[in-house]
Design a protein around this motif. Structure first.
Motif, PDB file in Angstrom:
ATOM      1  N   ALA A  33       0.872  -1.170   0.000  1.00 31.60           N
ATOM      2  CA  ALA A  33       0.000   0.000   0.000  1.00 31.60           C
ATOM      3  C   ALA A  33       0.912   1.223   0.000  1.00 31.60           C
ATOM      4  O   ALA A  33       1.929   1.244   0.700  1.00 31.60           O
ATOM      5  N   ILE A  34       0.568   2.212  -0.803  1.00 29.42           N
ATOM      6  CA  ILE A  34       1.434   3.379  -0.988  1.00 29.42           C
ATOM      7  C   ILE A  34       0.694   4.644  -0.586  1.00 29.42           C
ATOM      8  O   ILE A  34      -0.499   4.804  -0.869  1.00 29.42           O
ATOM      9  N   GLY A  35       1.426   5.517   0.047  1.00 28.24           N
ATOM     10  CA  GLY A  35       0.840   6.790   0.435  1.00 28.24           C
ATOM     11  C   GLY A  35       1.712   7.956   0.042  1.00 28.24           C
ATOM     12  O   GLY A  35       2.937   7.841  -0.050  1.00 28.24           O
ATOM     13  N   TRP A  36       1.063   9.074  -0.234  1.00 34.96           N
ATOM     14  CA  TRP A  36       1.735  10.360  -0.417  1.00 34.96           C
ATOM     15  C   TRP A  36       1.449  11.209   0.821  1.00 34.96           C
ATOM     16  O   TRP A  36       0.293  11.337   1.237  1.00 34.96           O
ATOM     17  N   PHE A  37       2.502  11.756   1.370  1.00 35.02           N
ATOM     18  CA  PHE A  37       2.416  12.603   2.538  1.00 35.02           C
ATOM     19  C   PHE A  37       3.097  13.926   2.219  1.00 35.02           C
ATOM     20  O   PHE A  37       3.901  14.010   1.284  1.00 35.02           O
ATOM     21  N   ARG A  38       2.804  14.944   3.003  1.00 43.55           N
ATOM     22  CA  ARG A  38       3.477  16.217   2.803  1.00 43.55           C
ATOM     23  C   ARG A  38       3.735  16.892   4.141  1.00 43.55           C
ATOM     24  O   ARG A  38       3.022  16.654   5.116  1.00 43.55           O
ATOM     25  N   GLY A  47      -1.080  13.086   5.809  1.00 45.15           N
ATOM     26  CA  GLY A  47      -1.359  12.191   4.701  1.00 45.15           C
ATOM     27  C   GLY A  47      -2.169  12.910   3.637  1.00 45.15           C
ATOM     28  O   GLY A  47      -3.142  13.578   3.956  1.00 45.15           O
ATOM     29  N   VAL A  48      -1.764  12.798   2.406  1.00 45.05           N
ATOM     30  CA  VAL A  48      -2.432  13.458   1.290  1.00 45.05           C
ATOM     31  C   VAL A  48      -3.340  12.466   0.558  1.00 45.05           C
ATOM     32  O   VAL A  48      -4.519  12.734   0.348  1.00 45.05           O
ATOM     33  N   TYR A  60      -8.277  10.109   0.118  1.00 43.50           N
ATOM     34  CA  TYR A  60      -7.766  11.464  -0.064  1.00 43.50           C
ATOM     35  C   TYR A  60      -8.078  12.300   1.167  1.00 43.50           C
ATOM     36  O   TYR A  60      -9.160  12.185   1.752  1.00 43.50           O
ATOM     37  N   ALA A  61      -7.144  13.145   1.511  1.00 41.96           N
ATOM     38  CA  ALA A  61      -7.419  14.141   2.529  1.00 41.96           C
ATOM     39  C   ALA A  61      -8.490  15.091   2.005  1.00 41.96           C
ATOM     40  O   ALA A  61      -8.561  15.360   0.796  1.00 41.96           O
TER      41      ALA A  61
END
Length: 127
Positions: A33-38, A47-48, A60-61
């Protein structure tokens, strides 16, 4: 061991678009499982967007719903974050991260539990 490298960041004007890439090596990315964070200066990491290992589930946020889209390309071992209608408040270092395949997508986006992290790519939204 899985290694993640982000790319695609840069300077863009408000309302513009960017596509971030998260390229994996060392293991098939579609196992995870992959996540994009900023993380913006002076703020906590958030978490984005996250996607399941199968690609069937996404999260999605609220701040990016309708503007950002996460997708994966197993042939290229890459996960993307397409960003449209960018706002100055989207300015941050964006990181991709990987979690075990059984991870619940919303849970990892909100609570973490990621095993591998990239070094990040800077997105600056400014006129």
């Amino acid at each position: 061991q899985l290694q993640l490298v982000e790319s695609g960041g840069g300077l863009v004007q408000p309302g513009g678009s960017l596509r971030l890439s998260c390229a994996a090596s060392g293991f098939p990315l579609d196992y995870y499982a992959i996540g994009w964070f900023r993380q913006a200066p002076g703020k906590e990491r958030e978490g984005v967007s996250c996607i399941s290992s199968s690609g069937d589930e996404t999260h999605y946020a609220d701040s990016v719903k309708g503007r950002f889209t996460i997708s994966s390309d197993s042939a290229k071992n890459t996960v993307y974050l397409q960003m449209h209608s960018l706002k100055p408040e989207d300015t941050a270092v964006y990181y991709c991260a990987a979690a075990p395949p059984w991870s619940a997508v919303q849970a990892i986006c909100v609570g973490g539990g990621m095993d591998y992290w990239g070094k990040g790519t800077l997105v600056t939204v400014s006129s």
